[in-house]
Write a protein that holds these residues in place. Sequence first.
Motif, mmCIF file in Angstrom:
data_model
loop_
_atom_site.group_PDB
_atom_site.id
_atom_site.type_symbol
_atom_site.label_atom_id
_atom_site.label_comp_id
_atom_site.label_asym_id
_atom_site.label_seq_id
_atom_site.Cartn_x
_atom_site.Cartn_y
_atom_site.Cartn_z
ATOM 1 N N PRO B 8 1.186 -1.239 -0.030
ATOM 2 C CA PRO B 8 0.002 0.387 -0.018
ATOM 3 C C PRO B 8 0.850 1.441 0.228
ATOM 4 C CG PRO B 8 -0.662 -1.856 1.738
ATOM 5 C CD PRO B 8 0.358 -2.011 1.319
ATOM 6 N N VAL B 11 2.072 1.808 -3.383
ATOM 7 C CA VAL B 11 1.103 2.474 -4.772
ATOM 8 C C VAL B 11 0.948 3.648 -4.208
ATOM 9 C CG1 VAL B 11 -1.150 2.666 -5.318
ATOM 10 C CG2 VAL B 11 -0.153 0.292 -4.807
ATOM 11 N N ILE B 12 0.814 4.302 -2.737
ATOM 12 C CA ILE B 12 0.887 5.888 -2.264
ATOM 13 C C ILE B 12 1.116 7.346 -2.616
ATOM 14 C CG2 ILE B 12 0.186 6.897 -0.462
ATOM 15 C CD1 ILE B 12 -1.471 5.631 0.590
ATOM 16 N N GLU B 16 1.193 9.782 -5.022
ATOM 17 C CA GLU B 16 1.419 10.683 -5.136
ATOM 18 C C GLU B 16 2.329 11.676 -5.278
ATOM 19 O OE1 GLU B 16 0.689 11.365 0.149
ATOM 20 O OE2 GLU B 16 2.193 10.862 -0.874
ATOM 21 N N THR B 35 -12.503 12.889 -9.249
ATOM 22 C CA THR B 35 -11.765 11.715 -8.917
ATOM 23 C C THR B 35 -10.994 11.551 -9.873
ATOM 24 O OG1 THR B 35 -13.535 10.424 -7.235
ATOM 25 C CG2 THR B 35 -11.674 8.953 -8.502
ATOM 26 N N VAL B 51 -16.503 8.177 -8.889
ATOM 27 C CA VAL B 51 -15.129 7.436 -8.254
ATOM 28 C C VAL B 51 -15.615 5.929 -8.993
ATOM 29 C CG1 VAL B 51 -16.627 6.927 -6.649
ATOM 30 C CG2 VAL B 51 -13.784 6.724 -6.704
ATOM 31 N N VAL B 55 -13.115 4.445 -11.934
ATOM 32 C CA VAL B 55 -12.595 3.172 -11.530
ATOM 33 C C VAL B 55 -12.491 1.934 -12.703
ATOM 34 C CG1 VAL B 55 -12.253 1.190 -10.347
ATOM 35 C CG2 VAL B 55 -12.225 2.947 -9.069
ATOM 36 N N ASN B 56 -13.732 2.048 -13.139
ATOM 37 C CA ASN B 56 -14.010 1.136 -13.914
ATOM 38 C C ASN B 56 -13.228 0.901 -14.761
ATOM 39 O OD1 ASN B 56 -15.606 -0.867 -12.838
ATOM 40 N ND2 ASN B 56 -17.132 0.852 -13.006
ATOM 41 N N ARG B 59 -9.766 0.281 -15.001
ATOM 42 C CA ARG B 59 -9.790 -1.778 -15.206
ATOM 43 C C ARG B 59 -9.655 -2.638 -16.289
ATOM 44 N NH1 ARG B 59 -13.564 -3.612 -10.381
ATOM 45 N NH2 ARG B 59 -12.778 -5.710 -11.315
ATOM 46 N N PRO B 63 -6.316 -4.296 -16.374
ATOM 47 C CA PRO B 63 -7.338 -5.183 -15.152
ATOM 48 C C PRO B 63 -6.928 -5.561 -13.843
ATOM 49 C CG PRO B 63 -6.841 -6.522 -17.335
ATOM 50 C CD PRO B 63 -6.222 -4.663 -17.497
ATOM 51 N N LEU B 66 -3.388 -2.303 -8.537
ATOM 52 C CA LEU B 66 -4.311 -1.502 -7.599
ATOM 53 C C LEU B 66 -3.841 0.055 -7.914
ATOM 54 C CD1 LEU B 66 -3.127 -3.180 -4.481
ATOM 55 C CD2 LEU B 66 -5.755 -3.296 -5.809
ATOM 56 N N PHE B 67 -5.127 1.078 -7.659
ATOM 57 C CA PHE B 67 -4.548 1.826 -8.228
ATOM 58 C C PHE B 67 -4.823 3.406 -7.227
ATOM 59 C CE2 PHE B 67 -7.241 -0.517 -11.747
ATOM 60 C CZ PHE B 67 -6.405 0.300 -12.160
ATOM 61 N N TYR B 68 -4.570 4.228 -7.275
ATOM 62 C CA TYR B 68 -3.829 5.611 -6.295
ATOM 63 C C TYR B 68 -5.360 6.810 -6.724
ATOM 64 C CZ TYR B 68 -2.445 9.846 -4.628
ATOM 65 O OH TYR B 68 -2.565 10.953 -3.650
ATOM 66 N N ILE B 69 -6.245 6.560 -5.853
ATOM 67 C CA ILE B 69 -7.159 7.018 -6.319
ATOM 68 C C ILE B 69 -7.104 8.346 -5.439
ATOM 69 C CG2 ILE B 69 -10.057 6.717 -6.618
ATOM 70 C CD1 ILE B 69 -9.299 3.857 -5.878
ATOM 71 N N ALA B 70 -7.324 9.508 -5.696
ATOM 72 C CA ALA B 70 -7.884 10.514 -5.067
ATOM 73 C C ALA B 70 -8.844 12.329 -5.071
ATOM 74 C CB ALA B 70 -6.182 11.285 -5.251
#
Lengths: 130, 90
Positions: B8, B11-12, B16, B35, B51, B55-56, B59, B63, B66-70
Amino acid sequence: MHGTFQNNLAFIEFKLRGTESGALEHTFQGMIDTGFNGYLQVPLMAALPVGLKLVGLNQSTIANGSQTTSLGCEGRITICGEVFDTFVSLPTDGPILIGTQLLAKLGKDLHIDFVKGTYTFKDKPKKMQP
Amino acid sequence: MTQPFYSPDDVIKKGEAIYFSRLKDELEPTHSGETVVIEVDSGEYFINKDVLVAVNEARAKFPDKLFYIATIGSISKTSTNFQYAWNLPK
């Protein structure tokens, strides 16, 4: 769909499960939070049994101005008789919150009566054909 | 092709770094409140008010990542590490 307040907070029951076939479904009570502009927040330990799909790490700023990081997942919710996919934030603790993006996706009118301490979801009136 | 394993924290930090070095100045004037979903290896990103839509889209192209989401405009400083944020033992 009707509900009542608990300690001046509006709660609603919903079911949540992962999006994969065979995922277990659990029933939760969530607080309607019009100050939360996301979909759904469920504490990590409560959410683990339902098998949500992890999609990423979600950074956000919460009501007290602090910045938090939580796991971001995808799940399938059943609420007010509707079933749809939802984004779920998993903080380590805190209440179960239903945010405004989820309410928007639900597509119903929400009427809150603060005097009686009740709320009602109503289907939107269909537009008349000319 | 084997995907690299990221913690984690990885990824962060990668997310960032991309956001603050490349995207913040570009996106905040016009997409504040939306987002952004960042694929941290390629730096490719997806923006939407919803969001789940962002995300979709991410993906669909990546597929297994793992993504960074903000939320654009709501991240004002780099975070402490994930373990600290979650009170896990270091």
